[in-house]
Design an enzyme around this catalytic site. Structure first.
Site, PDB file in Angstrom:
ATOM      1  N   ARG A 165      79.148  72.781  62.482  1.00 44.77           N
ATOM      2  CA  ARG A 165      78.297  72.205  61.786  1.00 44.77           C
ATOM      3  C   ARG A 165      76.823  72.764  61.682  1.00 44.77           C
ATOM      4  O   ARG A 165      75.958  72.005  61.610  1.00 44.77           O
ATOM      5  CB  ARG A 165      78.159  70.564  61.696  1.00 44.77           C
ATOM      6  CG  ARG A 165      79.328  69.951  61.566  1.00 44.77           C
ATOM      7  CD  ARG A 165      79.944  69.931  60.190  1.00 44.77           C
ATOM      8  NE  ARG A 165      81.020  69.063  59.782  1.00 44.77           N
ATOM      9  CZ  ARG A 165      82.213  69.168  60.217  1.00 44.77           C
ATOM     10  NH1 ARG A 165      82.648  70.563  60.452  1.00 44.77           N
ATOM     11  NH2 ARG A 165      83.260  68.373  59.769  1.00 44.77           N
ATOM     12  N   SER A 239      80.665  62.321  57.134  1.00 43.14           N
ATOM     13  CA  SER A 239      80.282  61.747  58.496  1.00 43.14           C
ATOM     14  C   SER A 239      78.716  61.783  58.641  1.00 43.14           C
ATOM     15  O   SER A 239      77.943  62.873  58.137  1.00 43.14           O
ATOM     16  CB  SER A 239      80.540  62.919  59.465  1.00 43.14           C
ATOM     17  OG  SER A 239      82.044  62.987  59.463  1.00 43.14           O
ATOM     18  N   GLU A 335      74.429  64.534  61.279  1.00 44.73           N
ATOM     19  CA  GLU A 335      74.814  65.669  60.284  1.00 44.73           C
ATOM     20  C   GLU A 335      74.073  65.959  58.978  1.00 44.73           C
ATOM     21  O   GLU A 335      73.939  67.007  58.514  1.00 44.73           O
ATOM     22  CB  GLU A 335      76.306  65.632  60.217  1.00 44.73           C
ATOM     23  CG  GLU A 335      76.893  66.673  59.379  1.00 44.73           C
ATOM     24  CD  GLU A 335      78.253  66.469  58.903  1.00 44.73           C
ATOM     25  OE1 GLU A 335      79.210  66.353  59.762  1.00 44.73           O
ATOM     26  OE2 GLU A 335      78.524  66.425  57.714  1.00 44.73           O
TER      27      GLU A 335
HETATM   28  P1  FAD Z   1      73.730  69.235  49.227  1.00 49.81           P
HETATM   29  O1  FAD Z   1      73.957  67.904  49.758  1.00 49.81           O
HETATM   30  O2  FAD Z   1      73.294  69.430  47.822  1.00 49.81           O
HETATM   31  O3  FAD Z   1      72.723  70.347  50.164  1.00 49.81           O
HETATM   32  C1  FAD Z   1      73.074  70.167  51.575  1.00 49.81           C
HETATM   33  C2  FAD Z   1      71.932  70.961  52.232  1.00 49.81           C
HETATM   34  O4  FAD Z   1      71.859  72.332  51.873  1.00 49.81           O
HETATM   35  C3  FAD Z   1      70.522  70.557  51.793  1.00 49.81           C
HETATM   36  O5  FAD Z   1      69.461  70.701  52.888  1.00 49.81           O
HETATM   37  C4  FAD Z   1      70.028  71.482  50.648  1.00 49.81           C
HETATM   38  O6  FAD Z   1      68.876  71.718  50.682  1.00 49.81           O
HETATM   39  C5  FAD Z   1      70.815  72.572  51.074  1.00 49.81           C
HETATM   40  N1  FAD Z   1      71.411  73.584  49.896  1.00 49.81           N
HETATM   41  C6  FAD Z   1      72.274  73.079  49.088  1.00 49.81           C
HETATM   42  N2  FAD Z   1      72.617  74.181  48.255  1.00 49.81           N
HETATM   43  C7  FAD Z   1      71.814  75.382  48.573  1.00 49.81           C
HETATM   44  C8  FAD Z   1      71.646  76.594  48.087  1.00 49.81           C
HETATM   45  N3  FAD Z   1      72.436  77.082  47.156  1.00 49.81           N
HETATM   46  N4  FAD Z   1      70.734  77.162  48.853  1.00 49.81           N
HETATM   47  C9  FAD Z   1      70.069  76.859  49.855  1.00 49.81           C
HETATM   48  N5  FAD Z   1      70.173  75.829  50.362  1.00 49.81           N
HETATM   49  C10 FAD Z   1      70.997  74.777  49.536  1.00 49.81           C
HETATM   50  N6  FAD Z   1      81.400  68.162  55.238  1.00 49.81           N
HETATM   51  C11 FAD Z   1      82.336  69.254  56.394  1.00 49.81           C
HETATM   52  O7  FAD Z   1      81.795  70.020  56.708  1.00 49.81           O
HETATM   53  N7  FAD Z   1      83.614  68.649  56.208  1.00 49.81           N
HETATM   54  C12 FAD Z   1      84.317  67.539  55.680  1.00 49.81           C
HETATM   55  O8  FAD Z   1      85.426  67.374  55.879  1.00 49.81           O
HETATM   56  C13 FAD Z   1      83.366  66.830  54.751  1.00 49.81           C
HETATM   57  N8  FAD Z   1      83.870  65.730  54.115  1.00 49.81           N
HETATM   58  C14 FAD Z   1      82.959  64.881  53.262  1.00 49.81           C
HETATM   59  C15 FAD Z   1      83.547  63.948  52.731  1.00 49.81           C
HETATM   60  C16 FAD Z   1      82.843  63.025  51.963  1.00 49.81           C
HETATM   61  C17 FAD Z   1      83.164  61.763  51.099  1.00 49.81           C
HETATM   62  C18 FAD Z   1      81.381  63.515  51.734  1.00 49.81           C
HETATM   63  C19 FAD Z   1      80.498  62.756  50.725  1.00 49.81           C
HETATM   64  C20 FAD Z   1      80.773  64.608  52.295  1.00 49.81           C
HETATM   65  C21 FAD Z   1      81.715  65.378  52.959  1.00 49.81           C
HETATM   66  N9  FAD Z   1      81.045  66.408  53.876  1.00 49.81           N
HETATM   67  C22 FAD Z   1      82.063  67.218  54.563  1.00 49.81           C
HETATM   68  C23 FAD Z   1      79.677  66.958  53.635  1.00 49.81           C
HETATM   69  C24 FAD Z   1      79.440  67.554  52.565  1.00 49.81           C
HETATM   70  O9  FAD Z   1      80.562  67.568  51.320  1.00 49.81           O
HETATM   71  C25 FAD Z   1      79.396  69.098  52.840  1.00 49.81           C
HETATM   72  O10 FAD Z   1      77.993  69.375  53.836  1.00 49.81           O
HETATM   73  C26 FAD Z   1      78.982  70.086  51.471  1.00 49.81           C
HETATM   74  O11 FAD Z   1      79.048  71.342  51.896  1.00 49.81           O
HETATM   75  C27 FAD Z   1      77.597  69.673  50.947  1.00 49.81           C
HETATM   76  O12 FAD Z   1      77.501  70.270  49.733  1.00 49.81           O
HETATM   77  P2  FAD Z   1      76.459  70.110  48.516  1.00 49.81           P
HETATM   78  O13 FAD Z   1      76.433  71.135  47.537  1.00 49.81           O
HETATM   79  O14 FAD Z   1      76.631  68.655  48.139  1.00 49.81           O
HETATM   80  O15 FAD Z   1      75.130  70.034  49.325  1.00 49.81           O
HETATM   81  N1  EPU Z   2      88.240  57.393  65.286  1.00 47.97           N
HETATM   82  C1  EPU Z   2      88.050  56.099  65.629  1.00 47.97           C
HETATM   83  N2  EPU Z   2      87.575  55.247  64.791  1.00 47.97           N
HETATM   84  C2  EPU Z   2      86.849  55.402  63.682  1.00 47.97           C
HETATM   85  C3  EPU Z   2      87.024  57.035  63.018  1.00 47.97           C
HETATM   86  C4  EPU Z   2      87.635  57.771  64.030  1.00 47.97           C
HETATM   87  O1  EPU Z   2      88.681  55.761  66.767  1.00 47.97           O
HETATM   88  O2  EPU Z   2      86.201  54.563  62.967  1.00 47.97           O
HETATM   89  C5  EPU Z   2      89.006  58.095  65.965  1.00 47.97           C
HETATM   90  C6  EPU Z   2      90.417  58.755  65.279  1.00 47.97           C
HETATM   91  O3  EPU Z   2      91.383  57.725  65.444  1.00 47.97           O
HETATM   92  C7  EPU Z   2      90.448  59.913  65.747  1.00 47.97           C
HETATM   93  C8  EPU Z   2      89.309  60.556  66.084  1.00 47.97           C
HETATM   94  O4  EPU Z   2      88.259  59.434  66.083  1.00 47.97           O
HETATM   95  O5  EPU Z   2      91.362  59.816  67.064  1.00 47.97           O
HETATM   96  C9  EPU Z   2      88.839  61.723  65.115  1.00 47.97           C
HETATM   97  O6  EPU Z   2      88.882  61.023  63.772  1.00 47.97           O
HETATM   98  P1  EPU Z   2      89.209  61.956  62.640  1.00 47.97           P
HETATM   99  O7  EPU Z   2      90.354  62.616  62.510  1.00 47.97           O
HETATM  100  O8  EPU Z   2      88.973  61.035  61.169  1.00 47.97           O
HETATM  101  O9  EPU Z   2      87.953  62.902  62.277  1.00 47.97           O
HETATM  102  P2  EPU Z   2      86.327  62.945  62.594  1.00 47.97           P
HETATM  103  O10 EPU Z   2      86.281  63.651  64.106  1.00 47.97           O
HETATM  104  O11 EPU Z   2      85.972  61.367  62.485  1.00 47.97           O
HETATM  105  C10 EPU Z   2      85.784  65.146  61.728  1.00 47.97           C
HETATM  106  C11 EPU Z   2      84.901  65.698  60.911  1.00 47.97           C
HETATM  107  C12 EPU Z   2      85.078  65.262  59.216  1.00 47.97           C
HETATM  108  C13 EPU Z   2      86.459  65.962  58.944  1.00 47.97           C
HETATM  109  C14 EPU Z   2      87.441  65.529  59.938  1.00 47.97           C
HETATM  110  C15 EPU Z   2      88.742  66.246  59.796  1.00 47.97           C
HETATM  111  C16 EPU Z   2      82.759  65.920  62.007  1.00 47.97           C
HETATM  112  C17 EPU Z   2      81.370  65.058  62.229  1.00 47.97           C
HETATM  113  N3  EPU Z   2      83.488  65.319  61.160  1.00 47.97           N
HETATM  114  O12 EPU Z   2      85.807  63.608  61.538  1.00 47.97           O
HETATM  115  O13 EPU Z   2      84.163  65.951  58.409  1.00 47.97           O
HETATM  116  O14 EPU Z   2      86.787  65.977  57.632  1.00 47.97           O
HETATM  117  O15 EPU Z   2      86.977  65.688  61.406  1.00 47.97           O
HETATM  118  O16 EPU Z   2      88.747  67.408  60.359  1.00 47.97           O
HETATM  119  O17 EPU Z   2      83.054  66.860  62.634  1.00 47.97           O
HETATM  120  C18 EPU Z   2      81.820  65.643  57.590  1.00 47.97           C
HETATM  121  O18 EPU Z   2      81.582  66.489  57.956  1.00 47.97           O
HETATM  122  O19 EPU Z   2      81.097  65.045  56.629  1.00 47.97           O
HETATM  123  C19 EPU Z   2      83.278  65.109  57.533  1.00 47.97           C
HETATM  124  C20 EPU Z   2      84.052  64.072  57.092  1.00 47.97           C
END
Ligand code: FAD
Ligand code: EPU
Length: 339
Positions: A165, A239, A335
């Site tokens: 990240r 997250s 994050e």
């Molecule tokens: P924004 O929120 O618009 O911007 C994020 C940052 O990047 C800001 O600081 C912004 O200034 C900068 N930025 C954006 N675009 C540009 C650009 N073109 N040039 C320069 N700077 C820029 N992330 C994960 O890694 N794994 C996950 O599994 C994951 N699951 C998610 C689930 C949900 C339900 C949600 C809501 C979010 C999740 N995220 C996850 C976080 C998010 O989706 C990612 O970080 C994604 O890449 C953000 O993209 P965005 O375009 O919305 O960025």
């Molecule tokens: N867990 C709990 N309680 C909770 C949530 C999770 O006990 O409320 C436990 C789960 O049971 C599991 C472990 O924590 O044993 C990991 O949980 P999960 O697989 O849901 O993944 P996570 O570590 O919570 C990360 C990323 C997610 C990504 C998933 C799948 C980070 C900060 N988050 O979540 O990314 O989608 O793994 O790879 O690394 C994001 O970055 O926004 C994001 C959603």
């Protein structure tokens, strides 16, 4: 150049659904427009904040500068061999639509990153990751405009300093560039399937299917939909904190308290813990404080139930950080980006 708008609500532009205002707002649709904009003397002294899909930002106040919405589109194959294609994608393309496009063409590499909200330009910023894969694994290079000069720079993988990240764009290059495109190296055949993440492995075991990139994507979409809130229904940014990487000694303290603590090796003898588990153990999961709270199915996700302010959600995140620190001695790192 497109019209600069004044006093715009940012509510439709952030997935937390925070209703804060930008003094100025502009949507850029091409590199030419972007270069013209950043080199225009009139805007050079203005504070700028770039926004893609707004899915990784918590807006805590009105913004007095210019919010720049990056809507540069387009996808183009720039190189191909028998085994790979190199796809150059505009920063304003929706990430999940790109995943679907790759699946339709049977191009492998980003299927595990299905259903991550946001746009392509932000993907390298925090090196998006999920289900055992990070975007750095398929990243070839990106193009970005240097805001101070309007010059176009190319960043290769080693320039980006990718980590968990993390990238250079969260440190020394933070706020200095507007990313206009990202080029990915994808497989055309012999896809490197990754079903290592426990819930994905279990889903295939249970169904007895053999994995393909399309099937992996489908399973991941199902898993994600079962625990992560849909931002269209309930405001959130995924997250809120990173999973902490701790020393063996810190891990052992937690393990003494809870024998079955989820943990993952993180190299150099270090251990990655699940922040969601730590937060749940401190009693926060599903807690609601009026308009905001902690998601009931995933404690790592803070939510806006309706009309919460970003400040209140930030305060809640600080209370959670304190409580995890007091209980486990572990400092959670945010994050989500704060504006
Ligand atoms: P924004 O929120 O618009 O911007 C994020 C940052 O990047 C800001 O600081 C912004 O200034 C900068 N930025 C954006 N675009 C540009 C650009 N073109 N040039 C320069 N700077 C820029 N992330 C994960 O890694 N794994 C996950 O599994 C994951 N699951 C998610 C689930 C949900 C339900 C949600 C809501 C979010 C999740 N995220 C996850 C976080 C998010 O989706 C990612 O970080 C994604 O890449 C953000 O993209 P965005 O375009 O919305 O960025
Ligand atoms: N867990 C709990 N309680 C909770 C949530 C999770 O006990 O409320 C436990 C789960 O049971 C599991 C472990 O924590 O044993 C990991 O949980 P999960 O697989 O849901 O993944 P996570 O570590 O919570 C990360 C990323 C997610 C990504 C998933 C799948 C980070 C900060 N988050 O979540 O990314 O989608 O793994 O790879 O690394 C994001 O970055 O926004 C994001 C959603």
């Amino acid at each position: 150049m497109p019209l600069l708008k004044e006093h715009i609500s940012l509510k439709p532009f952030n997935t937390f659904g925070i209703n804060a205002y930008a003094r100025w707002f502009i949507e850029l649709q091409s590199i030419e427009q972007a270069v013209e904009f950043v080199t225009d003397n009139h805007y050079q002294n203005q504070e700028m904040y770039i926004i893609g899909g707004g899915s990784n930002v918590l807006i805590t106040q009105n913004f007095e500068g210019v919010v720049v919405k990056n809507s540069i589109h387009g996808k183009r194959i720039v190189k191909e061999t028998e085994s790979h294609i190199w796809l150059k994608v505009g920063a304003g393309e929706n990430w999940h639509k790109l995943v679907l496009h790759c699946l339709e063409n049977d191009w492998g590499g980003i299927e595990n990153l299905s259903l991550i909200p946001g746009n392509v330009g932000a993907a390298p910023i925090q090196n998006i990751g999920a289900y055992g894969v990070e975007v750095k694994e398929v990243f070839e290079c990106l193009e970005a405009i240097h805001l101070a000069t309007g010059n176009i720079h190319v960043f290769h993988s080693e320039d980006c300093k990718f980590g968990y990240r993390d990238s250079i764009f969260k440190h020394e290059a933070k706020g200095k560039y507007l990313i206009t495109s990202v080029t990915f190296k994808l497989t055309r055949k012999d896809h490197q399937l990754n079903t290592s993440y426990a819930p994905v492995a279990k889903a295939f075991e249970e169904s007895g299917e053999s994995p393909s990139i399309q099937k992996i994507s489908k399973k991941i979409v199902e898993i994600r939909s079962s625990k992560l809130p849909d931002p269209k229904v309930i405001g959130n940014a995924g997250s809120f904190f990173k999973n902490p990487v701790v020393s063996k000694e810190e891990f052992e303290i937690v393990q003494e308290m809870y024998e079955r603590v989820p943990n993952y090796p993180a190299g150099d003898g270090k251990v990655k813990l699940a922040a969601g588990w730590l937060i749940e153990k401190c009693g926060w999961k599903g807690q609601r404080f009026g308009e905001y709270g902690v998601h009931s199915k995933q404690a790592l996700v803070l939510v806006n139930h309706g009309d919460a302010s970003g400040k209140k959600i930030l305060e809640l995140s600080e209370r959670i950080q304190k409580s995890v620190k007091n209980h486990f001695g572990i400092q959670l790192e945010r994050e989500v980006n704060i504006l």
